[in-house]
Motif scaffolding. Sequence first.
Motif: not given
Length: 776
Positions: A445-453, A455-468, A511-517
């Motif tokens: 599962l892939s995607g990216y994170i951008k800064n809402k203010k 609109g640029k991608p956010v580098e070096g941020m830890q992202v948590y992903g879970s299967v529930l 504020n960040y936005e998570v976008l899943i590809n």
Amino acid sequence: MINNIITKYVTLSLLFVFSIQLNAQKAEDLSLYLEKLKEKVLLDTDRGTYISGESIWYKATYLINGRKPENQISRILYLELINHQNEPVIQQKVSIEKCTASGMIEIPDNITSGNYILRAYTQYQRNQSHFGFASVHLYVINPSAPPTNNMGNVDSIIKVYFDGFKSLSRKQPQYIVNVSKPHLLDSIQVFHKSDSLNYSLNLKNNQYYYQITIDEPISPKSHQLKGVLKDGRTIECQLPSPTRTKPVYFSEENEPKFQILTEKNLNEYYVEIYSSSFDKLFSKAASGNEKNIMIPELNLGNGFYFIVLKDAERKQVRGIKSFFIFDKKRIQSSINIEKSTFERREKVKIELAPPDIKGEYDLTLSCVRKGTDSDNARIHLQFALANPWLLENFLYNADNPNMYKSQIDAALRVFDAKYHSEIVSELEVEYSILEHLPEIKDITLSGYIKNKKTGKPVEGMQVYGSVLFNNPQFHIYETNENGKFYFPINDLNGIQDVFVCPLMKSNANDNYEVLINRDFDSRVLTITDVPLPITEKDKRFIEEIYMNYQLDLAFNKPVRPMNDKLKSKRNYYLFGKERISRNLDDYVSLDNMWDVLFEVVPHVKPVKKKGEFKLKIMNDESWVLPGNPLVLLDNVPIFDLKKVMDIHPSQVDKIEVIDRTYLLGPYAINGVLLITTKTENFAGVSFPEESVFAEYLTVEPQALYQGKTYNTSNSYSEHLPDFRNVLTWKPSIKLNSAKKELEFFTSDRLGEYEILIRGTNQNGERIFHKKIIKVL
């Protein structure tokens, strides 16, 4: 030999690097090697014509650089059944094992009759043009929903396209005539305005494209094309005006030689050849009065190619010609059958003998009702000519591919004109080889994170992903310079619930936005639909195979996947089995979570300082683990512990503690607190705005074909009728130096059946053979 060594070396390097860490930043150094690795998928189905509700049995073969590799890169295959409106009807993901993937797709029983395309590709192939995806044309019949494209008056069955000039000096115009319903027409004629006949073309059965050349300069006002129907009526059609908007024409004289016709010299122009995936295979400067461009031996295999003329800077496309190469020397095995006629429910024994070319072959065997596959070529021919990327698969299944050459040449000229802008767009795309990483183990599962203010991608941020829920998995990834993240989802089937959220700090102001590809490729080729040539004979045949399907559905058990519990619980322990567990129902009820953690759960100490809650986890020696522990509520990470403290203990089923440092890839987790609730809504806890909950499709459980077996050659004691359209399907037959014996049983339906053998060897060379048997 050198190519094979490079493929093996780079493949092993990829597996090593990506198995250590699926990190695109570190993999960038391999981009030069990755560009040398070209994946391709070959796709076969049990037949080509289906009734809605029936099952499509398929087999895919995975190649790297045209060969079966010893170590494959991608492990997941993506399949889509697409209708003529470019809409996916069914999407599926299956595992690729030992360079093959096989399974079943159940056609929805409510879809409309018409043309459909089954396409297959890997994630890594998405780094190239979608023109190169494996595609097979399927014709689906739903008696309750007739095709929408079979109507229309006869005036629309002839289309004429201006193709160019045979000679620029004499200005002899060439035209392509497309006949959509040749069974209605008797001839095509071109008349001068004085009613004198200039050109007459007698139509042939099942021929849809013709090329005609007018021997004199014409204008639309001076000439007219007429179609003469078999019932005597005529159709008048205007000839399009000769135009000089095309600056260049390619005249194929003798492969691989092309003549370029242009009104100007070719000073510092470039001629290039591209594969169907738009890989550049050849480039040569053409200068002066050079007209004939000799293409060196490129060892071009079966398939679809483009020859392109560009300007001196190789930016502007001046002309495009597509061409098709089909290997005349098809490999054939030998199918030996004791006899060609059989009784009902009789055992059919066949013997497969290996081809003369040595090596191991991976074959499929199907036996289907005659008329549902290659024998019904005219249904698939017209659609393949209108959508030439399907030609490779069509010709591979054709009895005599060479008989279609003139039609293919004419159809490709129409294709070049209609798809010119799409082809130019693909030539201009600069694909990144690391845009889509290969799935070397399982689903990602892939995607990216951008800064809402910004609109640029956010580098070096830890992202948590879970299967529930029933199949818990947990992953951490640090976004790369493009803000991208990748999570593996391992060993799961069907649709799974997933959660993705960036690590949110209490003092974060952005504020960040998570976008899943998209997991499936959204790019689709513009499909040119064609009217379905249904005759009275076809209608009777359709009625028969529809009745066969209904009887089979009523009296035989439907095929089910080996594991159809899409969200079944697995014997999988998140963070391993070593943990301290407390079921709250075993203890005295308490009023709040503070008391529960303090009194009931060992090795955990809640702390409140300046209104902020924290947890301390101690190991067996009562040493406090450094940092903050990971807190998971129904496998969803919780960053604000106050939300945990606000949960009433009556909603909690159990609490588990891992009182040690746990290594998850490159990340050290200093203790874990896992809270499992009795609810289906996470005990009402709200999650950060940046959180994403989604359903994600994982691997389809494998399905196995279940054939019918009878005890004797004439077993009529069985009271259930047997009217299968498919008598057998065997997707994985290994054939080397020894002969292979196979068997299956006929059904109660009398008539002719096709035994079809398809497959490949280690070199990616395809094999096809057909035999006809009769049930009397």
